[in-house]
Design an enzyme around this catalytic site. Structure first.
Site, mmCIF file in Angstrom:
data_model
loop_
_atom_site.group_PDB
_atom_site.id
_atom_site.type_symbol
_atom_site.label_atom_id
_atom_site.label_comp_id
_atom_site.label_asym_id
_atom_site.label_seq_id
_atom_site.Cartn_x
_atom_site.Cartn_y
_atom_site.Cartn_z
ATOM 1 N N HIS A 107 -41.721 28.044 22.470
ATOM 2 C CA HIS A 107 -42.906 27.501 21.794
ATOM 3 C C HIS A 107 -43.396 28.561 20.797
ATOM 4 O O HIS A 107 -43.224 29.759 21.031
ATOM 5 C CB HIS A 107 -43.963 27.267 22.884
ATOM 6 N N ASP A 122 -42.975 32.517 30.232
ATOM 7 C CA ASP A 122 -43.987 31.548 29.794
ATOM 8 C C ASP A 122 -43.917 30.369 30.767
ATOM 9 O O ASP A 122 -42.994 29.557 30.711
ATOM 10 C CB ASP A 122 -43.667 31.122 28.358
ATOM 11 N N GLN A 144 -45.085 25.258 31.185
ATOM 12 C CA GLN A 144 -44.502 23.960 31.560
ATOM 13 C C GLN A 144 -43.838 23.979 32.938
ATOM 14 O O GLN A 144 -43.226 22.987 33.328
ATOM 15 C CB GLN A 144 -43.477 23.509 30.507
ATOM 16 N N LYS A 175 -52.937 22.355 31.565
ATOM 17 C CA LYS A 175 -51.668 21.649 31.781
ATOM 18 C C LYS A 175 -51.420 21.402 33.268
ATOM 19 O O LYS A 175 -50.465 20.737 33.646
ATOM 20 C CB LYS A 175 -50.510 22.451 31.179
ATOM 21 N N CYS A 186 -44.409 22.271 18.267
ATOM 22 C CA CYS A 186 -44.631 23.731 18.146
ATOM 23 C C CYS A 186 -43.362 24.516 18.452
ATOM 24 O O CYS A 186 -43.414 25.571 19.100
ATOM 25 C CB CYS A 186 -45.759 24.216 19.039
HETATM 26 N N1 PMP Z 1 -45.753 27.559 25.936
HETATM 27 C C1 PMP Z 1 -45.288 26.341 26.182
HETATM 28 C C2 PMP Z 1 -43.891 26.183 26.724
HETATM 29 C C3 PMP Z 1 -46.102 25.229 25.942
HETATM 30 O O1 PMP Z 1 -45.629 24.001 26.194
HETATM 31 C C4 PMP Z 1 -47.402 25.411 25.450
HETATM 32 C C5 PMP Z 1 -48.318 24.237 25.155
HETATM 33 N N2 PMP Z 1 -47.716 23.163 24.524
HETATM 34 C C6 PMP Z 1 -47.848 26.717 25.212
HETATM 35 C C7 PMP Z 1 -46.998 27.753 25.478
HETATM 36 C C8 PMP Z 1 -49.218 26.997 24.694
HETATM 37 O O2 PMP Z 1 -50.180 26.668 25.622
HETATM 38 P P1 PMP Z 1 -51.730 26.630 25.235
HETATM 39 O O3 PMP Z 1 -51.844 25.804 24.006
HETATM 40 O O4 PMP Z 1 -52.384 26.026 26.423
HETATM 41 O O5 PMP Z 1 -52.151 28.053 25.007
#
Ligand code: PMP
Length: 404
Positions: A122, A199, A202, A225, A363
């Protein structure tokens, strides 16, 4: 007992109608809906307890502080960290990674050093490292990926050099659903004496994570999440590492003594928590973790795996269906394209049927470039989704496909 009807009653939004149709919410990868206990905890705290934490001798301040610190213990237990000193509250995964990129960069990165990331990250696990590399004159190295969405582990092993300082990798891809072999990724990095950030944005909502079993050095995730509130997240770090890192932001809470000549910093975890924390959100996050723990992470995993298997099987019968990401170990995320239908058209028309999916690059532009596509349609499941909702998705996709 996994009583899906009873579970759904805990989430008032799920009984909403969208364009006069029952909401089918399949955008859980972006954010999850909140059970009553989470929202009620927030309302109750604002109505009955609210006071700033850590600073007051009065009753309410102590009560709010107790709730906030009890939440840290709930998070510690949930991810099986050794100590609450290893649990830093942040605004979310993004801020957790920015914190680490800044502090780790200041302490350990010099010109010519290298950071390893993967193709499927991401943006929030790419851009903070790029910014740090720019500041420090360091370089990113990228783990390549096979077409099915699995990382090339042999290529990963070859990326290490004497100047590798950190590995940063997603536990689960938010686009492909790939569950990466993070245990191997961590073991290999440690053989080179290189620490690892996982990270977990997910992974934490879908299956049990255990810091001591994984042995990662840092781990980030977001409250929203995992059925918790927005605006709160966690950075886990091994105490030895956090002790060696300088603070990220300066201000109240993170200091021991301040004078114009010299400031000394607070102990862990407060050294990294400048300013008033979102103590209402931390309390509500703990309620969310209690909620999923009471259901059982293993039960949630089994339910979502069965939904994913069923959805893949049903969707594969649709003419022109192309799955983006078919790794052997896949979580509850299905990215797809159908024939030449643009992902935005598919998403917009599904929305008219009350079906919420996500469209676009998610993203992850470098991943899109690797796959040679602009975007995908993504259905991502949560603990409250049902096979009937998968059926509605399949019928919706078929209906849209007929229109083209
Ligand atoms: N890493 C991953 C794999 C994600 O899916 C996301 C959110 N889509 C993020 C980081 C970022 O998370 P946040 O917007 O809650 O900071």
């Amino acid at each position: 007992m996994y009583d899906i009807n009873k579970i759904r009653e805990d989430f008032p939004i799920l009984s909403r109608k969208i364009y006069n149709r029952p909401l089918v919410y399949l955008d859980n990868g972006a954010t999850t809906q909140k059970p009553r206990c989470v929202v009620e905890a927030m309302v109750d705290e604002y109505y009955n307890v609210n006071a700033n934490v850590h600073r007051g001798v009065h009753f309410l301040s102590q009560q709010a502080t107790d709730l906030h610190e009890a939440s840290r213990e709930t998070v510690r237990a949930f991810i099986n960290a050794r100590s609450t000193n290893e649990i830093l509250f942040t605004r979310g995964t993004t801020e957790s990674i920015n914190l680490l990129a800044f502090s780790f960069g200041e302490a350990f990165i010099h010109e010519g050093d290298e950071i390893i990331v993967s193709t499927m990250e991401h943006h929030s696990n790419i851009v903070p490292w790029q910014m740090m590399c720019e500041r420090k004159g360091a370089k990113l190295r990228v783990i390549p990926m096979f077409d099915n969405g699995e990382l090339d582990m042999d290529a990963y092993k070859r990326l290490f050099s004497k100047t590798t300082r950190l590995v940063c990798c997603a536990h689960v891809s938010n686009v492909l659903g790939t569950v990466n072999p993070v245990k191997d990724i961590i073991t290999i990095a440690h053989e080179h004496n290189v620490p690892v950030l996982i990270d977990g944005a997910q992974s934490t909502p879908h299956f049990k994570v255990d810091m001591q079993e994984l042995d990662c050095d840092f781990f980030a995730f977001s409250g929203h999440k995992i059925y918790g509130p927005t605006g709160v997240g966690v950075l886990y770090g091994k105490e030895d590492w956090l002790d060696k890192l300088p603070p990220y932001q300066g201000g109240g809470e993170m200091i021991k003594n301040v004078s114009f000549e010299k400031t000394t910093y607070n102990e862990l975890p407060y050294k990294f928590e400048a300013g008033t924390p979102d103590y209402v959100a931390t309390h509500a996050l703990a309620k969310a973790l209690d909620y999923v723990s009471a259901l059982g992470m293993d039960n949630i995993y089994a339910h979502e795996q069965e939904l994913t298997r069923y959805a893949m099987e049903r969707m594969s019968q649709i003419d022109g269906m192309r799955f983006i990401g078919t790794p052997s170990h896949k979580d509850a995320v299905i990215s797809f394209l159908v024939g030449n239908i643009h992902h935005l058209d598919m998403g917009t028309l599904l929305d008219r049927l009350g079906i919420a999916v996500r469209t676009g690059h998610h993203c992850a532009e470098p991943l899109m470039r690797r796959l040679g596509i602009e975007g995908t349609v993504r259905a991502s499941f949560g603990l409250y989704n049902t096979k009937e909702e998968v059926d509605a998705l399949v019928a919706g996709i078929e209906r849209v496909a007929k229109m083209f």
